[in-house]
Design a protein around this motif. Sequence first.
Motif, PDB file in Angstrom:
ATOM      1  N   VAL A 118       0.853  -1.193   0.000  1.00 37.33           N
ATOM      2  CA  VAL A 118       0.000   0.000   0.000  1.00 37.33           C
ATOM      3  C   VAL A 118       0.886   1.239   0.000  1.00 37.33           C
ATOM      4  O   VAL A 118       1.796   1.376   0.834  1.00 37.33           O
ATOM      5  CB  VAL A 118      -0.936   0.008   1.224  1.00 37.33           C
ATOM      6  N   PHE A 119       0.601   2.147  -0.922  1.00 41.94           N
ATOM      7  CA  PHE A 119       1.382   3.375  -1.093  1.00 41.94           C
ATOM      8  C   PHE A 119       0.520   4.557  -0.655  1.00 41.94           C
ATOM      9  O   PHE A 119      -0.581   4.767  -1.177  1.00 41.94           O
ATOM     10  CB  PHE A 119       1.805   3.531  -2.554  1.00 41.94           C
ATOM     11  N   HIS A 120       1.029   5.338   0.308  1.00 41.77           N
ATOM     12  CA  HIS A 120       0.272   6.438   0.897  1.00 41.77           C
ATOM     13  C   HIS A 120       0.789   7.753   0.330  1.00 41.77           C
ATOM     14  O   HIS A 120       1.926   8.169   0.601  1.00 41.77           O
ATOM     15  CB  HIS A 120       0.421   6.430   2.418  1.00 41.77           C
ATOM     16  N   VAL A 136       0.168  12.017  -0.965  1.00 39.09           N
ATOM     17  CA  VAL A 136      -0.379  13.301  -0.512  1.00 39.09           C
ATOM     18  C   VAL A 136      -0.867  14.021  -1.762  1.00 39.09           C
ATOM     19  O   VAL A 136      -0.080  14.294  -2.682  1.00 39.09           O
ATOM     20  CB  VAL A 136       0.689  14.144   0.208  1.00 39.09           C
ATOM     21  N   SER A 183       1.170   8.639  -5.079  1.00 35.40           N
ATOM     22  CA  SER A 183       1.301   7.223  -4.727  1.00 35.40           C
ATOM     23  C   SER A 183       1.418   6.337  -5.965  1.00 35.40           C
ATOM     24  O   SER A 183       2.030   5.265  -5.921  1.00 35.40           O
ATOM     25  CB  SER A 183       0.116   6.776  -3.869  1.00 35.40           C
ATOM     26  N   ALA A 209      -3.633   9.840  -4.086  1.00 30.18           N
ATOM     27  CA  ALA A 209      -3.553   9.766  -2.619  1.00 30.18           C
ATOM     28  C   ALA A 209      -3.249   8.373  -2.103  1.00 30.18           C
ATOM     29  O   ALA A 209      -2.589   8.224  -1.064  1.00 30.18           O
ATOM     30  CB  ALA A 209      -4.863  10.259  -2.020  1.00 30.18           C
ATOM     31  N   SER A 210      -3.698   7.351  -2.808  1.00 31.66           N
ATOM     32  CA  SER A 210      -3.496   5.995  -2.296  1.00 31.66           C
ATOM     33  C   SER A 210      -3.500   4.996  -3.443  1.00 31.66           C
ATOM     34  O   SER A 210      -4.367   5.067  -4.320  1.00 31.66           O
ATOM     35  CB  SER A 210      -4.597   5.626  -1.290  1.00 31.66           C
ATOM     36  N   SER A 211      -2.553   4.084  -3.403  1.00 33.93           N
ATOM     37  CA  SER A 211      -2.484   3.013  -4.413  1.00 33.93           C
ATOM     38  C   SER A 211      -2.147   1.707  -3.723  1.00 33.93           C
ATOM     39  O   SER A 211      -1.554   1.695  -2.627  1.00 33.93           O
ATOM     40  CB  SER A 211      -1.420   3.310  -5.479  1.00 33.93           C
ATOM     41  N   GLN A 212      -2.548   0.603  -4.348  1.00 34.47           N
ATOM     42  CA  GLN A 212      -2.257  -0.707  -3.775  1.00 34.47           C
ATOM     43  C   GLN A 212      -1.915  -1.689  -4.883  1.00 34.47           C
ATOM     44  O   GLN A 212      -2.598  -1.758  -5.907  1.00 34.47           O
ATOM     45  CB  GLN A 212      -3.452  -1.229  -2.975  1.00 34.47           C
ATOM     46  N   ASN A 262      10.879   3.806   1.862  1.00 33.58           N
ATOM     47  CA  ASN A 262      10.542   4.585   3.067  1.00 33.58           C
ATOM     48  C   ASN A 262      11.714   5.392   3.587  1.00 33.58           C
ATOM     49  O   ASN A 262      11.522   6.444   4.229  1.00 33.58           O
ATOM     50  CB  ASN A 262      10.033   3.652   4.162  1.00 33.58           C
ATOM     51  N   VAL A 302       5.779   5.803   3.805  1.00 36.26           N
ATOM     52  CA  VAL A 302       4.790   6.035   2.747  1.00 36.26           C
ATOM     53  C   VAL A 302       4.355   4.730   2.107  1.00 36.26           C
ATOM     54  O   VAL A 302       3.421   4.719   1.299  1.00 36.26           O
ATOM     55  CB  VAL A 302       5.345   6.977   1.663  1.00 36.26           C
ATOM     56  N   THR A 330       3.446   0.593   3.091  1.00 34.79           N
ATOM     57  CA  THR A 330       3.259  -0.467   4.080  1.00 34.79           C
ATOM     58  C   THR A 330       3.063  -1.790   3.357  1.00 34.79           C
ATOM     59  O   THR A 330       2.557  -1.838   2.241  1.00 34.79           O
ATOM     60  CB  THR A 330       2.057  -0.199   4.998  1.00 34.79           C
TER      61      THR A 330
END
Length: 409
Positions: free
Chosen positions: A217-219, A221, A235, A272-275, A303, A310, A312
Motif C-alpha cells: 500500500v502506497f500512501h 499526498v 502514490s 492519494a493511495s495506491s495498492q 521509506n 509512505v 506499508t
Amino acid sequence: MNSVAERFLRYVCFDTQSNPDNSACPSSPGQMVFAQALKAELVSLGLSDVTLDDNGYLMARLPANIDTAVPAIGFIAHMDTAPDASGYNVKAQIVENYQGGDIALGKGDEVLSPIQYPELNQLRGCNLITTDGTTLLGADNKAGVAEIITAMEWLLAHPEIKHGEVCIGFTPDEEIGRGADKFDVEKFGAEWAYTIDGGPVGELEFENFNAANAKVVFHGVNVHPGTAKDKMVNSMTLACQFHAQMPSEETPECTDGYQGFYHLTSSTMSVASSQLNYILRDFDLDGLQARKARLKAMVDDINQGFKSDVVTLIIEDSYFNMKEKVEPFPNIIDNAKQAMIDCGITPMIKPIRGGTDGARLSFMGLPCPNIFTGGYNFHGIHEFATIEGMQKAVEVIVRLTEKTALNIR
C-alpha cells in the motif's frame, strides 16, 4: 462410461463462480444450488450418509463390499469455478474426432489454436469439449465431480469389483483459497484421499507451491497540481517505481517446473493511495521466505527517502507444500501410479504449479495427492477437456479403489 460426459455437460450449466469479495461460505449462492442438486443425485444413486452442511460441504460414502478390514480412502473435488472468467451461461460444444487445426469457438472470431496450445497436436482423434469463447468451461473442477460420481455409479453397478469403504467430498470456494477452511476431516472418515483436480491424462502430483499473498500500500499526498511542488506525493508514481524493481524474469509467464515467481494480480491507483496485490510462489519454503524478504527490503528502501513510512506491506501465508506430509506414506503414491499403469496410462509425476484443497488437507491430517481430470487451459475462455481423458479418470478411480483393497487383503 459415456455418462461421465453427459454428467459433466449437465454440471457446467450451474453458475458456481466463487467470489473473493464475499466472506460468506460458500461465497456465491450458485455453489449451494449445485451442491443441493448433487446431493439429490447421490441419494438417488444409493450412496450412504449423504450430508450437505450449511457451508456447502457435501459428503457421502460408498460402503465396503468385503468383510476384510480395509482402509477407507477418499476422493475430493471442488464445486466452484474460478473468478478469472465468467462461468455464467456456459455453452459447451463438442468437437468430435478432432483432426487438428484451429477450432472455432461459438459464432465469433475466437479460436482454440494448436499454435497457441501445442498440446492439441497430441489430441488428434479425441472428442473435445470446449467453450463458445465467451466463458470458461468449468472442467476445473466439475470434470472431477463428474468423474468421482460416475466411478461411484460404476462400482455400485458392478459389485464384483471388491473394495473397502469409499468417502467422497465436494467442497466450495477452492478457487479463492478457502476450500479446506471448514472441511471436517474426522467426519469425512478416510485415512487418505485423492483430489481429482489435475490436468492432462497421467498427471499425478504430490508437490505444490508454498504460497503467500502480499499487499503493498502506497500512501500519497494529494494537493492541487498547480501548487504541488515539494508537497505532493503521488502514490501511483511510487507504485510504478516499486513494480519496476520486481525481477521481470520471475513471473508466471517466464517460469515453469520448479521455478517460483512473483505475480501482480491486481492494483488500485490514485494520487492519494495506491495498492499492488501480489501472490508469491516457491516450492522451497526458504525460497518463499526469501521472496518475502525481498519485498520488505524494497519497501524499506522507499521509506528511507521520506520522513514517515509512505509504503506499508502486509503478507499472509496461503498454503504450504504437501510433499512433507505425503512422502511418509509412499503406498498412497505407489497405488495411484500402479492404478494408472493398469489402465494403460503412463504416470506423469510433476509438481503442481498452484495449490489444491489437498495441500491444506494434507496439513490437516489427511494425506491427499492430486490426480488428473483430462482438462486443459483452466481459468479462461480457452479451457477444454477431452471425453477420453474424463473416461480414463473414471477408470483410474475405480481401479485405485479396487487396488487399495487388493493390497490389504
